[in-house]
Design a protein around this motif. Sequence first.
Motif, mmCIF file in Angstrom:
data_model
loop_
_atom_site.group_PDB
_atom_site.id
_atom_site.type_symbol
_atom_site.label_atom_id
_atom_site.label_comp_id
_atom_site.label_asym_id
_atom_site.label_seq_id
_atom_site.Cartn_x
_atom_site.Cartn_y
_atom_site.Cartn_z
ATOM 1 N N ILE A 57 6.226 3.855 37.776
ATOM 2 C CA ILE A 57 7.191 3.650 36.695
ATOM 3 C C ILE A 57 8.557 4.223 37.075
ATOM 4 C CG2 ILE A 57 7.731 4.240 34.298
ATOM 5 C CD1 ILE A 57 4.636 4.005 33.804
ATOM 6 N N PHE A 58 8.585 5.398 37.692
ATOM 7 C CA PHE A 58 9.867 5.931 38.168
ATOM 8 C C PHE A 58 10.445 5.030 39.253
ATOM 9 C CE2 PHE A 58 8.965 10.348 36.459
ATOM 10 C CZ PHE A 58 10.067 10.373 35.625
ATOM 11 N N ASN A 59 9.606 4.554 40.177
ATOM 12 C CA ASN A 59 10.068 3.635 41.225
ATOM 13 C C ASN A 59 10.631 2.345 40.649
ATOM 14 O OD1 ASN A 59 9.898 4.589 43.948
ATOM 15 N ND2 ASN A 59 7.686 4.700 43.681
ATOM 16 N N ALA A 60 10.100 1.922 39.523
ATOM 17 C CA ALA A 60 10.556 0.678 38.886
ATOM 18 C C ALA A 60 11.892 0.847 38.176
ATOM 19 C CB ALA A 60 9.500 0.173 37.914
ATOM 20 N N GLY A 61 12.324 2.107 37.970
ATOM 21 C CA GLY A 61 13.633 2.320 37.384
ATOM 22 C C GLY A 61 13.696 3.149 36.119
ATOM 23 N N ALA A 62 12.595 3.715 35.687
ATOM 24 C CA ALA A 62 12.625 4.553 34.485
ATOM 25 C C ALA A 62 13.421 5.828 34.748
ATOM 26 C CB ALA A 62 11.209 4.919 34.054
ATOM 27 N N ASP A 63 14.163 6.253 33.741
ATOM 28 C CA ASP A 63 14.883 7.515 33.826
ATOM 29 C C ASP A 63 14.042 8.667 33.301
ATOM 30 O OD1 ASP A 63 17.598 6.696 34.754
ATOM 31 O OD2 ASP A 63 17.434 5.423 32.977
ATOM 32 N N LEU A 64 13.157 8.362 32.359
ATOM 33 C CA LEU A 64 12.254 9.378 31.850
ATOM 34 C C LEU A 64 10.977 8.724 31.356
ATOM 35 C CD1 LEU A 64 12.519 10.022 28.313
ATOM 36 C CD2 LEU A 64 14.798 9.825 29.234
ATOM 37 N N ILE A 65 9.928 9.542 31.338
ATOM 38 C CA ILE A 65 8.609 9.063 30.936
ATOM 39 C C ILE A 65 8.101 9.977 29.830
ATOM 40 C CG2 ILE A 65 6.206 8.836 31.684
ATOM 41 C CD1 ILE A 65 7.259 7.965 34.402
ATOM 42 N N ILE A 66 7.517 9.370 28.812
ATOM 43 C CA ILE A 66 6.943 10.121 27.706
ATOM 44 C C ILE A 66 5.425 10.138 27.896
ATOM 45 C CG2 ILE A 66 6.537 10.145 25.223
ATOM 46 C CD1 ILE A 66 9.685 8.657 26.673
ATOM 47 N N LEU A 67 4.864 11.332 27.974
ATOM 48 C CA LEU A 67 3.419 11.492 28.154
ATOM 49 C C LEU A 67 2.821 12.064 26.879
ATOM 50 C CD1 LEU A 67 3.446 13.138 31.679
ATOM 51 C CD2 LEU A 67 2.923 10.758 31.137
ATOM 52 N N GLY A 68 1.654 11.606 26.514
ATOM 53 C CA GLY A 68 0.985 12.108 25.326
ATOM 54 C C GLY A 68 -0.496 12.240 25.587
ATOM 55 N N ASN A 69 -1.237 11.189 25.246
ATOM 56 C CA ASN A 69 -2.693 11.212 25.400
ATOM 57 C C ASN A 69 -3.117 11.466 26.839
ATOM 58 O OD1 ASN A 69 -2.896 10.649 22.704
ATOM 59 N ND2 ASN A 69 -3.413 8.502 22.970
ATOM 60 N N GLY A 70 -2.325 10.981 27.788
ATOM 61 C CA GLY A 70 -2.658 11.203 29.196
ATOM 62 C C GLY A 70 -2.754 12.677 29.519
ATOM 63 N N CYS A 71 -1.876 13.480 28.920
ATOM 64 C CA CYS A 71 -1.901 14.940 29.145
ATOM 65 C C CYS A 71 -3.041 15.609 28.396
ATOM 66 C CB CYS A 71 -0.574 15.561 28.724
ATOM 67 S SG CYS A 71 0.790 15.126 29.805
ATOM 68 N N GLU A 72 -3.411 15.043 27.264
ATOM 69 C CA GLU A 72 -4.528 15.606 26.516
ATOM 70 C C GLU A 72 -5.822 15.455 27.305
ATOM 71 O OE1 GLU A 72 -4.610 13.694 22.715
ATOM 72 O OE2 GLU A 72 -2.649 14.489 22.150
ATOM 73 N N LYS A 73 -5.969 14.317 27.972
ATOM 74 C CA LYS A 73 -7.188 14.047 28.724
ATOM 75 C C LYS A 73 -7.143 14.643 30.124
ATOM 76 C CE LYS A 73 -8.049 9.984 25.996
ATOM 77 N NZ LYS A 73 -8.055 8.550 25.871
ATOM 78 N N ASN A 74 -5.929 14.834 30.669
ATOM 79 C CA ASN A 74 -5.747 15.371 32.005
ATOM 80 C C ASN A 74 -4.599 16.383 31.954
ATOM 81 O OD1 ASN A 74 -5.285 15.921 34.688
ATOM 82 N ND2 ASN A 74 -4.711 13.845 35.255
ATOM 83 N N PRO A 75 -4.869 17.643 31.610
ATOM 84 C CA PRO A 75 -3.801 18.639 31.450
ATOM 85 C C PRO A 75 -2.926 18.814 32.689
ATOM 86 C CG PRO A 75 -5.850 19.470 30.532
ATOM 87 C CD PRO A 75 -6.182 18.190 31.255
ATOM 88 N N GLY A 76 -3.437 18.538 33.860
ATOM 89 C CA GLY A 76 -2.652 18.656 35.084
ATOM 90 C C GLY A 76 -1.624 17.555 35.250
ATOM 91 N N LEU A 77 -1.736 16.502 34.453
ATOM 92 C CA LEU A 77 -0.817 15.361 34.585
ATOM 93 C C LEU A 77 0.622 15.766 34.348
ATOM 94 C CD1 LEU A 77 -0.319 12.340 35.003
ATOM 95 C CD2 LEU A 77 -0.826 11.998 32.566
#
Length: 84
Positions: A50-70
């Motif tokens: 997603i960063f390679n595709a051009g995003a300036d920022l990413i919002i993480l939510g459930n992904g961090c709940e399931k994988n705290p290291g994310l």
Amino acid sequence: MLGLQMIYLEAGSGATNPVPVNLVKAVRQNISVPLAIGGGIKDPDEVDEIFNAGADLIILGNGCEKNPGLLSEACSIRDEFKSL
């Protein structure tokens, strides 16, 4: 947003898949404001794509709940892009 402008593409909380990379690229090529992407991001490879595709920022939510290291992995990936 205090009068600031940005585009936010959201796949939805707990989405099975994140916003498609080709959509992120297409939007990035057609805007000049910051681009934020959220929803369905579950692993570092998706963060990198997603960063390679051009995003300036990413919002993480459930992904961090399931994988705290994310979160720390995502921050490391973000920092690599910021240094370019």
